[in-house]
Write a protein that holds these residues in place. Structure first.
Motif, PDB file in Angstrom:
ATOM      1  N   UNK A   1      36.798  35.815  41.630  1.00 22.66           N
ATOM      2  CA  UNK A   1      36.516  37.334  41.664  1.00 22.66           C
ATOM      3  C   UNK A   1      34.760  36.465  41.374  1.00 22.66           C
ATOM      4  N   UNK A   2      34.890  35.225  40.110  1.00 22.03           N
ATOM      5  CA  UNK A   2      34.025  35.276  39.920  1.00 22.03           C
ATOM      6  C   UNK A   2      32.753  34.330  40.873  1.00 22.03           C
ATOM      7  N   UNK A   3      32.737  34.089  42.350  1.00 24.44           N
ATOM      8  CA  UNK A   3      31.968  33.505  43.317  1.00 24.44           C
ATOM      9  C   UNK A   3      32.252  35.141  44.354  1.00 24.44           C
ATOM     10  N   UNK A   4      32.252  36.242  43.898  1.00 23.86           N
ATOM     11  CA  UNK A   4      32.875  37.460  45.083  1.00 23.86           C
ATOM     12  C   UNK A   4      31.451  37.719  45.213  1.00 23.86           C
ATOM     13  N   UNK A   5      30.090  37.776  45.133  1.00 24.06           N
ATOM     14  CA  UNK A   5      28.684  37.608  45.585  1.00 24.06           C
ATOM     15  C   UNK A   5      28.389  36.953  45.747  1.00 24.06           C
ATOM     16  N   UNK A   6      28.741  35.934  46.017  1.00 22.31           N
ATOM     17  CA  UNK A   6      27.560  35.006  46.954  1.00 22.31           C
ATOM     18  C   UNK A   6      29.320  33.763  47.952  1.00 22.31           C
ATOM     19  N   UNK A   7      29.946  34.320  47.710  1.00 23.38           N
ATOM     20  CA  UNK A   7      30.995  33.593  48.470  1.00 23.38           C
ATOM     21  C   UNK A   7      32.490  34.101  48.881  1.00 23.38           C
ATOM     22  N   UNK A   8      32.935  34.029  50.052  1.00 27.77           N
ATOM     23  CA  UNK A   8      34.319  34.449  50.774  1.00 27.77           C
ATOM     24  C   UNK A   8      35.337  34.178  49.878  1.00 27.77           C
ATOM     25  N   UNK A   9      36.130  35.314  50.063  1.00 29.79           N
ATOM     26  CA  UNK A   9      37.673  33.936  49.627  1.00 29.79           C
ATOM     27  C   UNK A   9      38.168  33.364  50.688  1.00 29.79           C
ATOM     28  N   UNK A  10      38.184  33.155  51.519  1.00 27.95           N
ATOM     29  CA  UNK A  10      38.307  32.192  51.887  1.00 27.95           C
ATOM     30  C   UNK A  10      38.096  31.014  51.778  1.00 27.95           C
ATOM     31  N   UNK A  11      35.842  31.012  51.998  1.00 27.70           N
ATOM     32  CA  UNK A  11      35.304  29.817  51.309  1.00 27.70           C
ATOM     33  C   UNK A  11      35.933  29.325  49.644  1.00 27.70           C
ATOM     34  N   UNK A  12      36.484  30.193  49.169  1.00 31.59           N
ATOM     35  CA  UNK A  12      36.970  29.791  47.771  1.00 31.59           C
ATOM     36  C   UNK A  12      38.683  29.113  47.680  1.00 31.59           C
ATOM     37  N   UNK A  13      38.885  29.345  49.121  1.00 41.17           N
ATOM     38  CA  UNK A  13      40.862  29.049  49.513  1.00 41.17           C
ATOM     39  C   UNK A  13      40.188  27.679  49.324  1.00 41.17           C
ATOM     40  N   UNK A  14      39.407  28.077  50.878  1.00 46.69           N
ATOM     41  CA  UNK A  14      38.964  25.943  51.150  1.00 46.69           C
ATOM     42  C   UNK A  14      38.822  25.610  50.562  1.00 46.69           C
ATOM     43  N   UNK A  15      37.767  26.026  49.418  1.00 46.07           N
ATOM     44  CA  UNK A  15      36.779  25.213  48.368  1.00 46.07           C
ATOM     45  C   UNK A  15      38.776  24.869  47.280  1.00 46.07           C
ATOM     46  N   UNK A  16      39.515  24.956  46.639  1.00 47.52           N
ATOM     47  CA  UNK A  16      40.351  25.209  46.021  1.00 47.52           C
ATOM     48  C   UNK A  16      41.483  24.217  46.945  1.00 47.52           C
ATOM     49  N   UNK A  17      41.547  24.667  48.121  1.00 45.46           N
ATOM     50  CA  UNK A  17      42.511  23.535  48.755  1.00 45.46           C
ATOM     51  C   UNK A  17      41.979  21.692  49.171  1.00 45.46           C
TER      52      UNK A  17
ATOM     53  N   UNK B   1      39.451  19.968  47.635  1.00 47.79           N
ATOM     54  CA  UNK B   1      40.411  19.621  45.383  1.00 47.79           C
ATOM     55  C   UNK B   1      41.479  19.720  45.090  1.00 47.79           C
ATOM     56  N   UNK B   2      42.653  20.320  45.516  1.00 46.85           N
ATOM     57  CA  UNK B   2      43.165  20.081  45.349  1.00 46.85           C
ATOM     58  C   UNK B   2      44.293  19.151  45.963  1.00 46.85           C
ATOM     59  N   UNK B   3      43.866  18.535  47.028  1.00 45.10           N
ATOM     60  CA  UNK B   3      44.629  18.074  48.210  1.00 45.10           C
ATOM     61  C   UNK B   3      43.702  16.064  47.651  1.00 45.10           C
ATOM     62  N   UNK B   4      43.030  16.962  47.034  1.00 47.81           N
ATOM     63  CA  UNK B   4      41.992  15.040  46.125  1.00 47.81           C
ATOM     64  C   UNK B   4      43.182  14.723  45.115  1.00 47.81           C
ATOM     65  N   UNK B   5      44.279  15.253  44.455  1.00 47.23           N
ATOM     66  CA  UNK B   5      44.957  15.041  43.427  1.00 47.23           C
ATOM     67  C   UNK B   5      46.352  15.166  44.091  1.00 47.23           C
ATOM     68  N   UNK B   6      46.815  14.844  44.859  1.00 50.57           N
ATOM     69  CA  UNK B   6      47.803  14.506  45.930  1.00 50.57           C
ATOM     70  C   UNK B   6      48.637  13.792  45.295  1.00 50.57           C
ATOM     71  N   UNK B   7      48.006  12.186  45.223  1.00 51.51           N
ATOM     72  CA  UNK B   7      48.972  10.971  44.937  1.00 51.51           C
ATOM     73  C   UNK B   7      48.614  10.514  43.381  1.00 51.51           C
ATOM     74  N   UNK B   8      48.509  11.560  42.693  1.00 50.96           N
ATOM     75  CA  UNK B   8      48.256  11.239  40.999  1.00 50.96           C
ATOM     76  C   UNK B   8      49.641  11.406  40.275  1.00 50.96           C
TER      77      UNK B   8
END
Length: 68
Positions: free
Chosen positions: A20-36, A38-45
């Protein structure tokens, strides 16, 4: 197991908010890829309580700062 489900639900919420926040500049796929990514970087925490908050902050910064 319940903690994983709760974290997964929170991460879905992060994707929705950032989509919702980036709907004007980013596709939903780009947002999901970014979240995925970043989330993967916390796997071993071992401490998972604040992972969704940290993922949202880092993904927001990534989406704000990356070009294209």
């Amino acid at each position: 197991m319940a903690d994983k489900a709760r974290e997964d639900e929170a991460i879905r919420g992060v994707v929705e908010r950032l989509t919702d926040a980036f709907s004007a500049t980013r596709s939903p796929a780009e947002v999901e890829a970014a979240v995925t990514k970043v989330h993967a970087s916390f796997t071993d925490r071992p401490v998972r309580e604040f992972v969704p908050v940290l993922v949202e902050r880092k993904a927001r910064a990534l989406l704000s700062n990356s070009s294209g």
